[in-house]
Design a protein around this motif. Structure first.
Motif, mmCIF file in Angstrom:
data_model
loop_
_atom_site.group_PDB
_atom_site.id
_atom_site.type_symbol
_atom_site.label_atom_id
_atom_site.label_comp_id
_atom_site.label_asym_id
_atom_site.label_seq_id
_atom_site.Cartn_x
_atom_site.Cartn_y
_atom_site.Cartn_z
ATOM 1 N N PHE A 203 49.866 35.031 32.732
ATOM 2 C CA PHE A 203 49.088 34.320 33.716
ATOM 3 C C PHE A 203 47.835 34.757 34.268
ATOM 4 O O PHE A 203 47.997 36.073 34.850
ATOM 5 N N SER A 204 46.787 34.243 34.255
ATOM 6 C CA SER A 204 45.655 34.572 35.089
ATOM 7 C C SER A 204 45.455 33.733 36.268
ATOM 8 O O SER A 204 45.396 32.441 36.356
ATOM 9 N N ILE A 205 45.521 34.473 37.611
ATOM 10 C CA ILE A 205 45.650 33.629 38.762
ATOM 11 C C ILE A 205 44.125 33.725 39.645
ATOM 12 O O ILE A 205 43.667 34.981 39.749
ATOM 13 N N ASP A 206 43.695 32.655 39.533
ATOM 14 C CA ASP A 206 42.119 32.475 40.402
ATOM 15 C C ASP A 206 42.326 32.696 41.863
ATOM 16 O O ASP A 206 43.269 32.754 42.307
ATOM 17 N N TYR A 207 41.103 32.935 42.452
ATOM 18 C CA TYR A 207 40.824 33.191 43.858
ATOM 19 C C TYR A 207 41.704 31.973 44.691
ATOM 20 O O TYR A 207 42.100 32.181 45.823
ATOM 21 N N ASP A 208 41.442 30.964 43.977
ATOM 22 C CA ASP A 208 41.968 29.657 44.841
ATOM 23 C C ASP A 208 43.538 29.135 44.478
ATOM 24 O O ASP A 208 44.073 28.132 45.031
ATOM 25 N N GLY A 209 44.226 30.070 43.743
ATOM 26 C CA GLY A 209 45.641 29.745 43.420
ATOM 27 C C GLY A 209 45.654 29.010 41.917
ATOM 28 O O GLY A 209 46.577 28.910 41.662
ATOM 29 N N LYS A 213 45.150 30.361 31.683
ATOM 30 C CA LYS A 213 45.582 31.522 30.623
ATOM 31 C C LYS A 213 44.793 32.367 30.078
ATOM 32 O O LYS A 213 44.835 33.541 30.250
ATOM 33 N N CYS A 214 43.463 31.815 29.775
ATOM 34 C CA CYS A 214 42.296 32.795 29.158
ATOM 35 C C CYS A 214 41.581 33.179 30.623
ATOM 36 O O CYS A 214 41.143 32.448 31.415
ATOM 37 N N SER A 215 41.411 34.470 30.564
ATOM 38 C CA SER A 215 40.502 34.985 31.659
ATOM 39 C C SER A 215 39.042 34.980 31.234
ATOM 40 O O SER A 215 38.138 35.489 32.091
ATOM 41 N N HIS A 216 38.502 34.337 30.170
ATOM 42 C CA HIS A 216 37.151 34.210 29.802
ATOM 43 C C HIS A 216 36.601 33.017 29.915
ATOM 44 O O HIS A 216 35.688 32.594 30.488
ATOM 45 N N HIS A 217 37.342 31.761 29.189
ATOM 46 C CA HIS A 217 36.754 30.554 29.263
ATOM 47 C C HIS A 217 37.273 29.967 30.449
ATOM 48 O O HIS A 217 38.048 28.874 30.506
ATOM 49 N N LEU A 218 36.783 30.285 31.689
ATOM 50 C CA LEU A 218 37.221 29.787 32.978
ATOM 51 C C LEU A 218 37.029 28.291 33.167
ATOM 52 O O LEU A 218 37.870 27.701 34.015
ATOM 53 N N SER A 219 36.081 27.910 32.627
ATOM 54 C CA SER A 219 35.712 26.407 33.056
ATOM 55 C C SER A 219 36.226 25.490 32.175
ATOM 56 O O SER A 219 36.043 24.002 32.507
ATOM 57 N N LEU A 220 36.979 25.663 31.010
ATOM 58 C CA LEU A 220 37.581 24.727 30.292
ATOM 59 C C LEU A 220 38.769 24.183 30.914
ATOM 60 O O LEU A 220 39.667 24.699 31.377
ATOM 61 N N PRO A 221 38.693 22.710 30.957
ATOM 62 C CA PRO A 221 39.659 21.856 31.647
ATOM 63 C C PRO A 221 41.246 22.238 31.303
ATOM 64 O O PRO A 221 42.116 22.283 31.928
#
Length: 242
Positions: A203-209, A213-221
């Protein structure tokens, strides 16, 4: 579970060094209480990985690092500069020399992003790496790529054929200088490199919690599969996760 691994990456995790130390201190305290083996790693440019920070991170079981150095000072300082224009190569190398002087157990991957300019500089650079650092250091190499952004058109990149030929040259340089590299394994063993997003326990946890899953395509819904609640519990949309 009885073991786990954390990876810190993004726009320079050492810019939030105090926060990471605070977080890891809590994690390691929990790990000791629950008999869980937790290690961590970090992707960083290495500029802020000074001896005092390195020692504290090692003490917190952060013992894996990927650090980008694009050739000798001549090519690296051409593009990998500070916001104020200052050079970075000398400070990064000084930090790595300190790590090499210790007896700690760690692994440092020196990542080389190459184009024609960097490639022309690498024979000298890898001779330096081979003579200076021990087997705790390895090399990973990739072509410089256009991955989006307003400056993409200004990037000097190699075409696919030139990039492949360059990779073969680099592989030979590393063999000549007896430098370990994960690239050879990835590129010669079928199914050796599997995308971590496919793993059910990654799991990839972003700064806002937000949980991704993917750490590259961050903007995909569809990449946003859940979030951490105020108690730190993982609230996951299992259909998206599947």
């Amino acid at each position: 579970f009885d073991k786990g691994k954390l990876s810190f990456f993004g726009g320079g995790p050492l810019l939030r060094y105090d926060d990471i130390v605070h977080f890891l201190s809590k994690v390691m305290s929990w790990a000791r209480e629950n008999n869980v083996d937790v290690t961590s790693s970090m992707t960083t440019n290495g500029y802020l990985l000074t001896p005092d920070k390195f020692e504290q991170l090692i003490a917190l079981n952060c013992n894996g690092y990927q650090i980008t150095i694009d050739g000798t000072a001549n090519s690296h300082n051409h593009t990998r500069i500070l916001a104020n224009g200052d050079q970075t190569w000398e400070q990064i190398i000084e930090n790595l020399l300190y790590a090499n002087s210790t007896k700690h157990k760690f692994s440092i991957t020196v990542r080389t992003n190459y184009n024609s300019d960097v490639l022309s500089d690498l024979e000298e650079f890898y001779k330096f790496i081979g003579k200076t650092f021990d087997k705790r250091f390895s090399v990973y190499y990739e072509t410089i790529k256009r991955q989006g952004g307003e400056n993409d058109s200004n990037l000097d990149v190699l075409d696919d054929i030139s990039g492949t030929i360059g990779g073969i040259k680099i592989s030979n340089m590393l063999k000549e200088n007896n430098i370990p590299s994960s690239n050879s394994l990835h590129r010669t063993s079928p199914a050796n490199l599997v995308c971590y997003a496919t793993k059910p326990n990654f799991f990839s946890i972003d700064y806002d919690g937000t949980i991704k899953k993917c750490s590259h395509h961050l903007s995909l819904p569809e990449n946003n599969i859940g979030y951490l609640n105020e108690n730190g519990d993982m609230i996951i949309d299992q259909k998206k996760h599947a």
